[in-house]
Design an enzyme around this catalytic site. Structure first.
Site, PDB file in Angstrom:
ATOM      1  CE  LYS A  52      -3.771  -2.636   2.054  1.00 49.89           C
ATOM      2  NZ  LYS A  52      -4.602  -3.119   3.469  1.00 49.89           N
ATOM      3  CD  GLN A  96      -3.564  -4.630   6.278  1.00 51.82           C
ATOM      4  OE1 GLN A  96      -3.364  -3.722   5.733  1.00 51.82           O
ATOM      5  NE2 GLN A  96      -4.148  -5.490   5.878  1.00 51.82           N
ATOM      6  CG  ASP A 119      -9.826  -0.861   4.485  1.00 54.24           C
ATOM      7  OD1 ASP A 119      -9.766  -0.688   3.300  1.00 54.24           O
ATOM      8  OD2 ASP A 119      -9.248  -1.017   5.390  1.00 54.24           O
TER       9      ASP A 119
END
Ligand code: NDP
Length: 285
Positions: A52, A96, A119
């Site tokens: 990422k 995460q 997200d």
């Protein structure tokens, strides 16, 4: 003949386009910024986070990684999220997953400002997606839809069968396909006669986390097969939930693993971060 849906290639193209957009934003004094928070030292999570950060750098998006030890408390993480929520130079926040056992994942997701939830996991954003409002779409389903659209694969009236019902992949991809006027069937570990159902699929989305569980016997001739699974083999290499070699003999389009859905997931995260920087998902709390 089977056409490969090469997510790696498409993601490179999209990143080039995004770099131009980011350069334009920078000229106007706006640098999109993503904060990534990693708790603990799960090797897979570390590798995803590195991917990422690398992708951000390629497109000119700035990013920082906050690495926290495995024994971080929920309160400590919540307070870091609050700081990032209040920092106007931060546009996107990604925690995460998975998190260590002492943390309630839902509580953490709820704490991220919906306007920075790149997200797309916050219930406000999930609700907006459900009702078809503009919002952050979770990155993996967004990547899958983008891949299908890139090849002009028609979805209207098609029977899409989803294997898997997780909140991050299975459920949202079904909703997105429904919004595109597909007829959607969800299947999961308690589904009876899975093969009978998958053999009816014009579009088969496989998100089980079971290496090579789906072979040609589960696939209708000329179906579009999207393999979301990422499984690590004994030799350390990655492989999908679909037995690619047998499935490609039946599928009209198929994604490989690696170089399929994975790179698209990261690319859609960048897209959501740019959207956040432009203030396009402003939500009052
Ligand atoms: P989850 O473990 O949360 O969900 C797996 C789903 O598969 C569950 O709904 C489960 O059913 C279903 N399932 C498991 N076994 C069977 C079976 N034998 N028959 C039918 N259904 C079954 O996984 P995720 O959705 O998070 O991820 C799925 C896969 O995709 C994993 O390999 C993951 O690593 C990968 N992934 C890849 C991404 C990418 O970018 N390419 C991003 C995210 C995930 P039940 O609900 O009944 O338990």
């Amino acid at each position: 003949m089977t056409t490969l849906l090469n997510g790696k290639e498409l993601s490179e193209e999209l990143k080039q386009k995004m770099k131009i957009e980011v350069d334009e934003l920078k000229e106007k004094g706006l640098t999109p910024h993503l904060t990534v928070i990693l708790v603990g030292d799960n090797p897979a999570s570390k590798s995803y986070v590195r991917g990422k950060e690398k992708a951000c750098a390629v497109t000119g998006i700035s990013s920082n990684l906050i690495e926290l030890p495995d024994d971080t408390t929920e309160e400590e993480l919540l307070s870091i999220i609050e700081e990032q929520n209040n920092d106007d130079s931060v546009h996107g926040i990604l925690v995460q997953l998975p998190l260590p056992d002492q943390m309630d994942e839902q509580k953490i997701i709820h704490a991220i400002s919906p306007a920075k939830d790149v997200d797309g996991f916050h219930p406000i954003n999930v609700g907006k997606m459900m009702t078809g409002e503009d919002t952050f779409i979770p990155c993996t389903p967004y990547g899958i839809l983008t891949m299908l659209q890139s090849k002009d694969i028609s979805l209207e009236g098609k029977h899409a069968v989803i294997i898997g019902r997780s909140n991050i992949v299975g459920k949202p991809i079904g909703l997105l396909l429904l919004q595109e006027n597909a007829t959607v069937t969800y299947t999961h570990s308690r589904t009876k006669n899975l093969q009978e159902i998958t053999k009816q699929a014009d579009i088969l989305i496989v998100a089980m986390g079971r290496a090579h569980a789906i072979n040609a016997d589960y696939i209708k001739k000329d179906a579009v097969v999207i393999d979301v699974g990422i499984n690590r083999k004994d030799d350390g290499k990655l492989t999908g939930d679909v037995d690619f070699e047998s499935a490609k003999e039946k599928a009209s389009f198929i994604t490989p693993v690696p170089r399929g859905v994975g790179p698209m997931t990261i690319t859609m995260l960048l897209k959501n971060t740019i959207k956040a920087a432009k203030g396009l998902n402003h939500v009052e709390r």
